[in-house]
Design a protein around this motif. Sequence first.
Motif, PDB file in Angstrom:
ATOM      1  N   LYS A   4       9.587  24.348  67.702  1.00  0.00           N
ATOM      2  CA  LYS A   4       8.501  24.844  66.844  1.00  0.00           C
ATOM      3  C   LYS A   4       8.234  26.327  67.114  1.00  0.00           C
ATOM      4  O   LYS A   4       8.016  27.103  66.173  1.00  0.00           O
ATOM      5  CB  LYS A   4       7.244  24.021  67.090  1.00  0.00           C
ATOM      6  N   ASP A   5       8.248  26.733  68.371  1.00  0.00           N
ATOM      7  CA  ASP A   5       8.032  28.139  68.709  1.00  0.00           C
ATOM      8  C   ASP A   5       9.155  29.018  68.168  1.00  0.00           C
ATOM      9  O   ASP A   5       8.916  30.110  67.648  1.00  0.00           O
ATOM     10  CB  ASP A   5       7.932  28.323  70.222  1.00  0.00           C
ATOM     11  N   ARG A   6      10.372  28.532  68.290  1.00  0.00           N
ATOM     12  CA  ARG A   6      11.512  29.295  67.790  1.00  0.00           C
ATOM     13  C   ARG A   6      11.449  29.433  66.271  1.00  0.00           C
ATOM     14  O   ARG A   6      11.720  30.495  65.716  1.00  0.00           O
ATOM     15  CB  ARG A   6      12.806  28.615  68.209  1.00  0.00           C
ATOM     16  N   LEU A   7      11.081  28.364  65.575  1.00  0.00           N
ATOM     17  CA  LEU A   7      10.956  28.399  64.127  1.00  0.00           C
ATOM     18  C   LEU A   7       9.849  29.362  63.700  1.00  0.00           C
ATOM     19  O   LEU A   7      10.014  30.122  62.738  1.00  0.00           O
ATOM     20  CB  LEU A   7      10.670  26.988  63.597  1.00  0.00           C
ATOM     21  N   THR A   8       8.754  29.381  64.428  1.00  0.00           N
ATOM     22  CA  THR A   8       7.671  30.315  64.138  1.00  0.00           C
ATOM     23  C   THR A   8       8.122  31.755  64.338  1.00  0.00           C
ATOM     24  O   THR A   8       7.827  32.627  63.515  1.00  0.00           O
ATOM     25  CB  THR A   8       6.456  30.018  65.041  1.00  0.00           C
ATOM     26  N   LEU A   9       8.843  32.015  65.408  1.00  0.00           N
ATOM     27  CA  LEU A   9       9.340  33.361  65.677  1.00  0.00           C
ATOM     28  C   LEU A   9      10.299  33.825  64.583  1.00  0.00           C
ATOM     29  O   LEU A   9      10.182  34.937  64.067  1.00  0.00           O
ATOM     30  CB  LEU A   9      10.044  33.397  67.037  1.00  0.00           C
ATOM     31  N   TYR A  10      11.248  32.953  64.209  1.00  0.00           N
ATOM     32  CA  TYR A  10      12.198  33.316  63.153  1.00  0.00           C
ATOM     33  C   TYR A  10      11.481  33.511  61.817  1.00  0.00           C
ATOM     34  O   TYR A  10      11.864  34.364  61.019  1.00  0.00           O
ATOM     35  CB  TYR A  10      13.279  32.258  63.021  1.00  0.00           C
ATOM     36  N   ILE A  16       8.720  39.848  58.211  1.00  0.00           N
ATOM     37  CA  ILE A  16       8.709  41.292  58.468  1.00  0.00           C
ATOM     38  C   ILE A  16       9.892  41.958  57.774  1.00  0.00           C
ATOM     39  O   ILE A  16       9.735  42.994  57.112  1.00  0.00           O
ATOM     40  CB  ILE A  16       8.716  41.564  59.984  1.00  0.00           C
ATOM     41  N   LEU A  17      11.072  41.366  57.878  1.00  0.00           N
ATOM     42  CA  LEU A  17      12.241  41.937  57.214  1.00  0.00           C
ATOM     43  C   LEU A  17      12.094  41.911  55.697  1.00  0.00           C
ATOM     44  O   LEU A  17      12.480  42.865  55.014  1.00  0.00           O
ATOM     45  CB  LEU A  17      13.498  41.182  57.637  1.00  0.00           C
ATOM     46  N   ALA A  18      11.526  40.846  55.165  1.00  0.00           N
ATOM     47  CA  ALA A  18      11.321  40.766  53.716  1.00  0.00           C
ATOM     48  C   ALA A  18      10.329  41.822  53.242  1.00  0.00           C
ATOM     49  O   ALA A  18      10.521  42.436  52.191  1.00  0.00           O
ATOM     50  CB  ALA A  18      10.836  39.367  53.338  1.00  0.00           C
ATOM     51  N   SER A  19       9.276  42.064  54.030  1.00  0.00           N
ATOM     52  CA  SER A  19       8.304  43.076  53.625  1.00  0.00           C
ATOM     53  C   SER A  19       8.918  44.472  53.660  1.00  0.00           C
ATOM     54  O   SER A  19       8.665  45.288  52.771  1.00  0.00           O
ATOM     55  CB  SER A  19       7.057  43.012  54.506  1.00  0.00           C
ATOM     56  N   PHE A  20       9.755  44.746  54.665  1.00  0.00           N
ATOM     57  CA  PHE A  20      10.443  46.040  54.688  1.00  0.00           C
ATOM     58  C   PHE A  20      11.382  46.191  53.497  1.00  0.00           C
ATOM     59  O   PHE A  20      11.508  47.266  52.922  1.00  0.00           O
ATOM     60  CB  PHE A  20      11.217  46.226  55.992  1.00  0.00           C
ATOM     61  N   ALA A  21      12.049  45.113  53.109  1.00  0.00           N
ATOM     62  CA  ALA A  21      12.956  45.172  51.964  1.00  0.00           C
ATOM     63  C   ALA A  21      12.189  45.439  50.675  1.00  0.00           C
ATOM     64  O   ALA A  21      12.631  46.236  49.835  1.00  0.00           O
ATOM     65  CB  ALA A  21      13.738  43.868  51.857  1.00  0.00           C
ATOM     66  N   VAL A  22      11.033  44.806  50.505  1.00  0.00           N
ATOM     67  CA  VAL A  22      10.234  45.023  49.305  1.00  0.00           C
ATOM     68  C   VAL A  22       9.712  46.445  49.265  1.00  0.00           C
ATOM     69  O   VAL A  22       9.793  47.128  48.234  1.00  0.00           O
ATOM     70  CB  VAL A  22       9.076  44.000  49.238  1.00  0.00           C
ATOM     71  N   ILE A  23       9.180  46.933  50.380  1.00  0.00           N
ATOM     72  CA  ILE A  23       8.657  48.304  50.427  1.00  0.00           C
ATOM     73  C   ILE A  23       9.789  49.305  50.190  1.00  0.00           C
ATOM     74  O   ILE A  23       9.633  50.276  49.445  1.00  0.00           O
ATOM     75  CB  ILE A  23       7.946  48.550  51.769  1.00  0.00           C
ATOM     76  N   GLY A  24      10.937  49.068  50.795  1.00  0.00           N
ATOM     77  CA  GLY A  24      12.081  49.951  50.580  1.00  0.00           C
ATOM     78  C   GLY A  24      12.536  49.949  49.131  1.00  0.00           C
ATOM     79  O   GLY A  24      12.910  50.991  48.585  1.00  0.00           O
ATOM     80  N   GLY A  25      12.509  48.801  48.485  1.00  0.00           N
ATOM     81  CA  GLY A  25      12.872  48.725  47.079  1.00  0.00           C
ATOM     82  C   GLY A  25      11.902  49.464  46.189  1.00  0.00           C
ATOM     83  O   GLY A  25      12.300  50.134  45.239  1.00  0.00           O
ATOM     84  N   VAL A  26      10.612  49.362  46.487  1.00  0.00           N
ATOM     85  CA  VAL A  26       9.609  50.067  45.692  1.00  0.00           C
ATOM     86  C   VAL A  26       9.753  51.574  45.862  1.00  0.00           C
ATOM     87  O   VAL A  26       9.628  52.337  44.899  1.00  0.00           O
ATOM     88  CB  VAL A  26       8.187  49.595  46.086  1.00  0.00           C
TER      89      VAL A  26
END
Length: 45
Positions: A4-10, A16-26
């Motif tokens: 459960k901890d590993r799944l939460t971390l991933y 975080i990576l998805a938010s960087f991708a969205v901001i980079g795309g904008v």
Amino acid sequence: MTHKDRLTLYGRIGLILASFAVIGGVVAEPLLKPLWSPRLTVAHR
């Protein structure tokens, strides 16, 4: 580290990576739009 901890971390890293991708795309979209849309000129006589 439990499953459960590993799944939460991933999940957090993925968000975080998805938010960087969205901001980079904008940010990159106005800069790359002239490259994607070719200028087509039609001349009539």
